[in-house]
Design a protein around this motif. Structure first.
Motif, PDB file in Angstrom:
ATOM      1  N   TYR A 149       0.879  -1.176   0.000  1.00 55.90           N
ATOM      2  CA  TYR A 149       0.000   0.000   0.000  1.00 55.90           C
ATOM      3  C   TYR A 149       0.917   1.228   0.000  1.00 55.90           C
ATOM      4  O   TYR A 149       1.686   1.431   0.947  1.00 55.90           O
ATOM      5  CB  TYR A 149      -0.849  -0.071   1.265  1.00 55.90           C
ATOM      6  N   LEU A 150       0.872   2.004  -1.051  1.00 51.66           N
ATOM      7  CA  LEU A 150       1.756   3.179  -1.172  1.00 51.66           C
ATOM      8  C   LEU A 150       0.981   4.455  -0.884  1.00 51.66           C
ATOM      9  O   LEU A 150      -0.036   4.730  -1.515  1.00 51.66           O
ATOM     10  CB  LEU A 150       2.326   3.257  -2.593  1.00 51.66           C
ATOM     11  N   GLU A 151       1.488   5.239   0.068  1.00 51.85           N
ATOM     12  CA  GLU A 151       0.933   6.575   0.310  1.00 51.85           C
ATOM     13  C   GLU A 151       1.883   7.580  -0.341  1.00 51.85           C
ATOM     14  O   GLU A 151       3.059   7.634   0.019  1.00 51.85           O
ATOM     15  CB  GLU A 151       0.845   6.856   1.809  1.00 51.85           C
ATOM     16  N   THR A 152       1.368   8.337  -1.289  1.00 53.18           N
ATOM     17  CA  THR A 152       2.236   9.275  -2.009  1.00 53.18           C
ATOM     18  C   THR A 152       1.560  10.632  -2.155  1.00 53.18           C
ATOM     19  O   THR A 152       0.333  10.725  -2.160  1.00 53.18           O
ATOM     20  CB  THR A 152       2.603   8.728  -3.410  1.00 53.18           C
ATOM     21  N   ASN A 153       2.400  11.673  -2.294  1.00 52.94           N
ATOM     22  CA  ASN A 153       1.833  13.008  -2.506  1.00 52.94           C
ATOM     23  C   ASN A 153       1.463  13.253  -3.970  1.00 52.94           C
ATOM     24  O   ASN A 153       0.987  14.327  -4.317  1.00 52.94           O
ATOM     25  CB  ASN A 153       2.769  14.097  -1.971  1.00 52.94           C
ATOM     26  N   GLY A 154       1.711  12.282  -4.821  1.00 59.30           N
ATOM     27  CA  GLY A 154       1.182  12.343  -6.183  1.00 59.30           C
ATOM     28  C   GLY A 154       1.812  13.381  -7.098  1.00 59.30           C
ATOM     29  O   GLY A 154       1.186  13.795  -8.074  1.00 59.30           O
ATOM     30  N   VAL A 155       3.034  13.794  -6.803  1.00 62.89           N
ATOM     31  CA  VAL A 155       3.664  14.795  -7.680  1.00 62.89           C
ATOM     32  C   VAL A 155       4.952  14.270  -8.324  1.00 62.89           C
ATOM     33  O   VAL A 155       5.713  15.039  -8.895  1.00 62.89           O
ATOM     34  CB  VAL A 155       3.950  16.132  -6.937  1.00 62.89           C
ATOM     35  N   LEU A 156       5.186  12.956  -8.228  1.00 58.56           N
ATOM     36  CA  LEU A 156       6.398  12.370  -8.828  1.00 58.56           C
ATOM     37  C   LEU A 156       6.005  11.272  -9.816  1.00 58.56           C
ATOM     38  O   LEU A 156       6.270  10.086  -9.585  1.00 58.56           O
ATOM     39  CB  LEU A 156       7.313  11.812  -7.722  1.00 58.56           C
ATOM     40  N   PRO A 157       5.364  11.649 -10.928  1.00 60.82           N
ATOM     41  CA  PRO A 157       4.864  10.629 -11.853  1.00 60.82           C
ATOM     42  C   PRO A 157       5.960   9.733 -12.421  1.00 60.82           C
ATOM     43  O   PRO A 157       5.744   8.527 -12.594  1.00 60.82           O
ATOM     44  CB  PRO A 157       4.189  11.446 -12.968  1.00 60.82           C
ATOM     45  N   ASP A 158       7.131  10.275 -12.707  1.00 57.21           N
ATOM     46  CA  ASP A 158       8.187   9.445 -13.300  1.00 57.21           C
ATOM     47  C   ASP A 158       8.672   8.384 -12.311  1.00 57.21           C
ATOM     48  O   ASP A 158       8.923   7.238 -12.693  1.00 57.21           O
ATOM     49  CB  ASP A 158       9.360  10.314 -13.771  1.00 57.21           C
ATOM     50  N   HIS A 159       8.798   8.774 -11.059  1.00 52.73           N
ATOM     51  CA  HIS A 159       9.191   7.810 -10.033  1.00 52.73           C
ATOM     52  C   HIS A 159       8.117   6.738  -9.885  1.00 52.73           C
ATOM     53  O   HIS A 159       8.422   5.544  -9.779  1.00 52.73           O
ATOM     54  CB  HIS A 159       9.397   8.498  -8.680  1.00 52.73           C
TER      55      HIS A 159
END
Ligand code: SF4
Length: 253
Positions: A123-133
């Motif tokens: 389950y990944l929690e991300t801020n959603g601003v690193l699309p390439d990563h």
């Protein structure tokens, strides 16, 4: 960025307090370091890399021992395995932060090796601003809690273009969007977030999260905002929930 070592903040087991999986038990790996500085951030200890990270001595007890940073792949797998063995009591393993995607080179090696030992969803929690990563490891992730950042709540610039690109990638897997909003948030901004989501798919669930007052945030959003934002979103998105931070009410981590 190391492909074999991670800079961590803490490893612990608790109850998920946000989003669609609220109430589920998870082992949390909190990575250190973030590329944003949201004014409502409730994990300030994870924003910087430190010499040591905390590991719960016994899962769920909130008693921590200190370990030196960075953590190697095998060491971290062993820790997670100890937390979950022998019963796999948790719903999933949460990769959280900070921003875990900043350490994508490590995750590329760590997640496949972890999956061999611990058969729980990632389950990944991300801020959603690193699309390439995100695109580099999307195949390894099972569920994505996608934080869509509103300038009125973060105090930062908008990230609409990066969010849009990242959400298209996240959509390859199970994803829900979490939007934290504050008393300063206006309907127009919620509408913009809703438009971005439905351009990808109106079946993507949206969780509206009223900000928890702390630090410079002094007030909760008011009830009229909550009702209005729900209505606005529900007209266009199939699944909309309003869920505040529940772990704070329970007194768990
Ligand atoms: S993205 Fe998350 S961890 Fe980073 S500053 Fe914002 S709330 Fe804190």
């Amino acid at each position: 960025m190391s492909s074999t070592d991670a800079q961590l903040c803490e490893v612990f087991n608790s109850i998920q307090g946000e989003g669609l999986y609220v109430g589920e038990r998870q082992t949390f790996i909190r990575f250190a370091g973030c590329n944003l500085s949201c004014q409502y951030c409730d994990s300030p200890a994870a924003l910087n890399i430190t010499k040591e990270y905390g590991v719960e001595k016994i899962p769920g007890t909130r008693q921590f021992a200190k370990y030196p940073n960075p953590a190697g792949i095998n060491q971290l797998i062993e820790l997670v395995n100890l937390f979950e063995a022998p019963k796999l009591i948790s719903h999933s393993i949460s990769l959280t932060g900070g921003e875990p995607l900043l350490q994508v080179d490590f995750l590329k090696n760590f997640i496949p090796a972890l999956k061999e030992k611990v058969s729980l969803p990632i389950y990944l929690e991300t801020n959603g601003v690193l699309p390439d990563h995100l695109s580099e490891i999307i195949d390894l992730i099972d569920i994505i809690a996608f934080g869509l950042k509103l300038p009125s709540a973060t105090g930062l610039s908008p990230y609409w273009k990066k969010h849009r690109k990242a959400l298209e990638i996240a959509y390859m897997k199970e994803v829900f969007v979490k939007v934290v909003f504050s008393r300063e948030t206006k309907a127009k901004e919620i509408d913009e977030a809703v438009s971005l989501i439905i351009e990808v798919d109106n079946n993507i669930p949206l969780v509206l999260q009223p900000v928890t007052p702390s630090g410079s945030i002094k007030h909760r959003p008011n009830p009229d905002q909550i009702m209005a934002f729900y209505t606005l979103a529900k007209r266009k998105i199939k699944t909309v929930r309003v869920i505040p931070q529940v772990h704070k009410l329970m007194g768990v981590l």
